[in-house]
Motif scaffolding. Sequence first.
Motif, PDB file in Angstrom:
ATOM      1  N   LEU A  16       0.101  10.847   1.500  1.00  0.00           N
ATOM      2  CA  LEU A  16      -0.684  11.027   3.107  1.00  0.00           C
ATOM      3  C   LEU A  16      -0.640   9.416   3.620  1.00  0.00           C
ATOM      4  O   LEU A  16      -1.028   8.818   4.526  1.00  0.00           O
ATOM      5  CB  LEU A  16      -0.993  11.977   3.762  1.00  0.00           C
ATOM      6  N   LEU A  17      -1.381   9.061   2.631  1.00  0.00           N
ATOM      7  CA  LEU A  17      -1.986   8.017   2.845  1.00  0.00           C
ATOM      8  C   LEU A  17      -0.654   6.814   2.645  1.00  0.00           C
ATOM      9  O   LEU A  17      -1.126   5.714   2.890  1.00  0.00           O
ATOM     10  CB  LEU A  17      -3.132   6.902   1.624  1.00  0.00           C
TER      11      LEU A  17
ATOM     12  N   LEU B 222      -2.832  14.197  -0.453  1.00  0.00           N
ATOM     13  CA  LEU B 222      -3.542  13.298   0.933  1.00  0.00           C
ATOM     14  C   LEU B 222      -2.637  11.802  -0.030  1.00  0.00           C
ATOM     15  O   LEU B 222      -2.690  10.668   0.661  1.00  0.00           O
ATOM     16  CB  LEU B 222      -5.246  13.495  -0.515  1.00  0.00           C
ATOM     17  N   LEU B 223      -2.970  11.679  -0.916  1.00  0.00           N
ATOM     18  CA  LEU B 223      -2.069  10.006  -1.989  1.00  0.00           C
ATOM     19  C   LEU B 223      -0.779  10.004  -0.928  1.00  0.00           C
ATOM     20  O   LEU B 223      -0.774   8.765  -0.696  1.00  0.00           O
ATOM     21  CB  LEU B 223      -1.938  10.041  -3.115  1.00  0.00           C
TER      22      LEU B 223
ATOM     23  N   HIS C 107       0.626  -1.137  -0.105  1.00  0.00           N
ATOM     24  CA  HIS C 107      -0.383  -0.165  -0.381  1.00  0.00           C
ATOM     25  C   HIS C 107       0.677   1.380   0.010  1.00  0.00           C
ATOM     26  O   HIS C 107       0.261   1.647  -0.803  1.00  0.00           O
ATOM     27  CB  HIS C 107      -0.528   0.192   0.997  1.00  0.00           C
ATOM     28  N   LYS C 108       1.755   0.986   0.584  1.00  0.00           N
ATOM     29  CA  LYS C 108       2.425   2.563   0.903  1.00  0.00           C
ATOM     30  C   LYS C 108       3.300   2.947  -0.976  1.00  0.00           C
ATOM     31  O   LYS C 108       3.479   4.047  -1.524  1.00  0.00           O
ATOM     32  CB  LYS C 108       4.139   1.824   1.578  1.00  0.00           C
TER      33      LYS C 108
ATOM     34  N   PHE D 169       0.666   3.726  -2.943  1.00  0.00           N
ATOM     35  CA  PHE D 169       0.333   5.209  -3.197  1.00  0.00           C
ATOM     36  C   PHE D 169       1.043   6.417  -3.092  1.00  0.00           C
ATOM     37  O   PHE D 169       0.894   7.313  -3.903  1.00  0.00           O
ATOM     38  CB  PHE D 169      -0.443   5.297  -1.234  1.00  0.00           C
ATOM     39  N   SER D 170       2.467   6.185  -2.962  1.00  0.00           N
ATOM     40  CA  SER D 170       3.668   6.842  -3.077  1.00  0.00           C
ATOM     41  C   SER D 170       3.917   6.969  -4.883  1.00  0.00           C
ATOM     42  O   SER D 170       3.792   8.540  -5.250  1.00  0.00           O
ATOM     43  CB  SER D 170       4.749   6.623  -2.253  1.00  0.00           C
TER      44      SER D 170
ATOM     45  N   SER E 220       0.552   9.396  -5.918  1.00  0.00           N
ATOM     46  CA  SER E 220       1.524  10.460  -6.009  1.00  0.00           C
ATOM     47  C   SER E 220       1.792  11.347  -6.786  1.00  0.00           C
ATOM     48  O   SER E 220       1.821  12.138  -7.172  1.00  0.00           O
ATOM     49  CB  SER E 220       1.814  10.465  -4.374  1.00  0.00           C
TER      50      SER E 220
ATOM     51  N   GLY F 114      -0.677   6.478   6.407  1.00  0.00           N
ATOM     52  CA  GLY F 114      -2.130   5.298   6.287  1.00  0.00           C
ATOM     53  C   GLY F 114      -1.808   3.996   6.991  1.00  0.00           C
ATOM     54  O   GLY F 114      -2.268   3.995   7.338  1.00  0.00           O
ATOM     55  N   SER F 115      -1.023   3.882   5.994  1.00  0.00           N
ATOM     56  CA  SER F 115      -0.218   2.415   6.156  1.00  0.00           C
ATOM     57  C   SER F 115      -0.220   1.952   7.217  1.00  0.00           C
ATOM     58  O   SER F 115       0.422   1.247   8.452  1.00  0.00           O
ATOM     59  CB  SER F 115       0.681   1.796   5.271  1.00  0.00           C
TER      60      SER F 115
END
Length: 265
Positions: A247-248, A244-245, A206-207, A210-211, A214, A252-253
């Motif tokens: 941050l997630l 936001l992406l 996920h990290k 999402f990174s 972003s 977030g993870s």
Amino acid sequence: MVPTPSSLPGWGMSMAAILAYAVPALGIRHLTPAKARLALRCAWVLHGLALVFTLLNSPPHFGFAPALSITAWLMLTVYAVEQQLFPQMRARWVLAALGAVTVALALVFPGHPLHVQASAWLPLHLALGIACYGLFAAAVVHGALMSQAEQRMRTGAESDSGMPLLLLERLTFRFVTAGFILLTATLLAGWLFGEQLYGHAWRWGHKEIFSLLSWLVFAVLLVGRGRFGWRGNHAVRMIYAGALLLLLGYVGSRFVLEVVLGRLQ
């Protein structure tokens, strides 16, 4: 969280920083601008000392809440520098409230201990990532001020940002560009040297996903601005989406692992 003897200095500094941030955050209407600036600067210094004591703790801890705390401190650093040039800049109470919340979160959720056997380059990789967070956070704040200034301009009201609109726009995209460069370097380091840094090769978790999303959003934004002159609310919304992406990605993870699932990695 009950402080241990080794964490007591950092805990005390954190509590002092929270109280100092509360002064400009809650008493903004009752303080003169000079007193509010002084209170915010004191809180910024105490916040920095709390981070130093926490990171020097044995063993040092890190997680989603310390990452947010360092990001907020970096945002306040940018604000402190800019306010020397533009004393009328008004984002003081929002940043003070954000600083207090992130310091409190770092007290409650101190993160996980960094492994002793971790690579000596790991702190540099984490620093790149956090600096990237700080730059994009500064871009978000400036983008919000830019949107407010544009809206007030359309209604004929006087701008209350304390900075000219064109300067706000220029600074916003400078922060985006610098953050994009650091994000690129962070992702490349994780991809090329993941095994040396973390003991395993690049993983599509996920990290990472999402990174990368972003990174794509900010890449499209910078290309669109350079080739098609994207600006205004459209550009600001893309900054929000990219931030936001990101941050997630890490925060977030880590929040899910540390809080929702109730386990540390």
